[in-house]
Scaffold this motif. Structure first.
Motif, PDB file in Angstrom:
ATOM      1  N   ALA A  33      -0.839   0.941 -11.484  1.00 34.25           N
ATOM      2  CA  ALA A  33      -0.245   1.760 -12.457  1.00 34.25           C
ATOM      3  C   ALA A  33       1.255   1.526 -12.318  1.00 34.25           C
ATOM      4  O   ALA A  33       2.275   1.551 -13.169  1.00 34.25           O
ATOM      5  CB  ALA A  33      -0.695   3.035 -12.477  1.00 34.25           C
ATOM      6  N   ALA A  34       1.688   1.981 -10.863  1.00 34.50           N
ATOM      7  CA  ALA A  34       3.216   1.787 -10.819  1.00 34.50           C
ATOM      8  C   ALA A  34       3.634   0.324 -10.973  1.00 34.50           C
ATOM      9  O   ALA A  34       4.955   0.423 -11.378  1.00 34.50           O
ATOM     10  CB  ALA A  34       3.243   2.360  -9.108  1.00 34.50           C
ATOM     11  N   ASP A  35       2.992  -0.587 -10.379  1.00 31.78           N
ATOM     12  CA  ASP A  35       3.513  -1.855 -10.693  1.00 31.78           C
ATOM     13  C   ASP A  35       3.774  -2.230 -12.407  1.00 31.78           C
ATOM     14  O   ASP A  35       4.624  -2.929 -12.550  1.00 31.78           O
ATOM     15  CB  ASP A  35       2.648  -3.208 -10.125  1.00 31.78           C
ATOM     16  N   ALA A  36       2.845  -1.832 -13.287  1.00 27.69           N
ATOM     17  CA  ALA A  36       2.648  -1.761 -14.525  1.00 27.69           C
ATOM     18  C   ALA A  36       4.069  -1.241 -14.835  1.00 27.69           C
ATOM     19  O   ALA A  36       4.401  -1.808 -15.932  1.00 27.69           O
ATOM     20  CB  ALA A  36       1.386  -1.434 -15.211  1.00 27.69           C
ATOM     21  N   ALA A  95      -9.718   5.019  -1.478  1.00 27.86           N
ATOM     22  CA  ALA A  95      -9.038   3.611  -1.510  1.00 27.86           C
ATOM     23  C   ALA A  95      -8.974   3.189  -2.973  1.00 27.86           C
ATOM     24  O   ALA A  95      -7.990   2.525  -3.415  1.00 27.86           O
ATOM     25  CB  ALA A  95      -9.901   2.956  -0.734  1.00 27.86           C
ATOM     26  N   ALA A  96     -10.076   3.335  -3.877  1.00 29.20           N
ATOM     27  CA  ALA A  96     -10.063   3.062  -5.241  1.00 29.20           C
ATOM     28  C   ALA A  96      -8.792   3.578  -6.056  1.00 29.20           C
ATOM     29  O   ALA A  96      -8.218   2.867  -6.865  1.00 29.20           O
ATOM     30  CB  ALA A  96     -11.370   3.058  -5.835  1.00 29.20           C
ATOM     31  N   LEU A  97      -8.602   4.884  -5.793  1.00 28.27           N
ATOM     32  CA  LEU A  97      -7.643   5.677  -6.539  1.00 28.27           C
ATOM     33  C   LEU A  97      -6.145   5.057  -6.001  1.00 28.27           C
ATOM     34  O   LEU A  97      -5.394   4.783  -6.934  1.00 28.27           O
ATOM     35  CB  LEU A  97      -7.896   7.137  -6.034  1.00 28.27           C
ATOM     36  N   ALA A  98      -5.988   4.915  -4.659  1.00 30.25           N
ATOM     37  CA  ALA A  98      -4.762   4.261  -4.144  1.00 30.25           C
ATOM     38  C   ALA A  98      -4.615   2.971  -4.981  1.00 30.25           C
ATOM     39  O   ALA A  98      -3.411   2.551  -5.389  1.00 30.25           O
ATOM     40  CB  ALA A  98      -4.727   4.251  -2.637  1.00 30.25           C
TER      41      ALA A  98
END
Length: 99
Positions: free
Chosen positions: A85-88, A76-79
């Motif tokens: 990261a994708a948003d950034a 869950a933390a990885l997701a």
């Protein structure tokens, strides 16, 4: 004498109109006060329910966390980190396109 009579009648009409206006103002003021009280009561109830909902959501999140295994917590933390990261990355690309 006719002027005095007109003045007296006009004065009496103003008094009657004034009394009617005051009566209407009293009714309006009372209605306004009742409306304000009802609004205050509704706001208090809404605030109480928001707090109850927040407490329920927090307890539910804690319950879900407690029921997760260590592996599930790590996944869950990885997701969440991958989503950030994708948003950034999208924000970075958007900034480059705007230049």
């Amino acid at each position: 004498m006719a002027e005095e009579l007109e003045t007296t009648q006009a004065s009496e009409m103003d008094t009657t109109a004034s009394e009617a206006a005051q009566s209407g103002d009293t009714d309006t003021a009372a209605e306004l006060e009742r409306t304000r009280k009802a609004l205050a009561d509704a706001n208090r109830e809404a605030a109480k329910r928001r707090k109850q909902l927040e407490a329920y959501e927090k307890a539910e999140a804690e319950r879900q966390q407690a029921s997760m295994s260590e592996l599930e917590k790590a996944q869950a933390a990885l997701a969440e980190l991958e989503k950030r990261a994708a948003d950034a990355e999208r924000g970075r690309k958007q900034a480059l396109l705007e230049k």
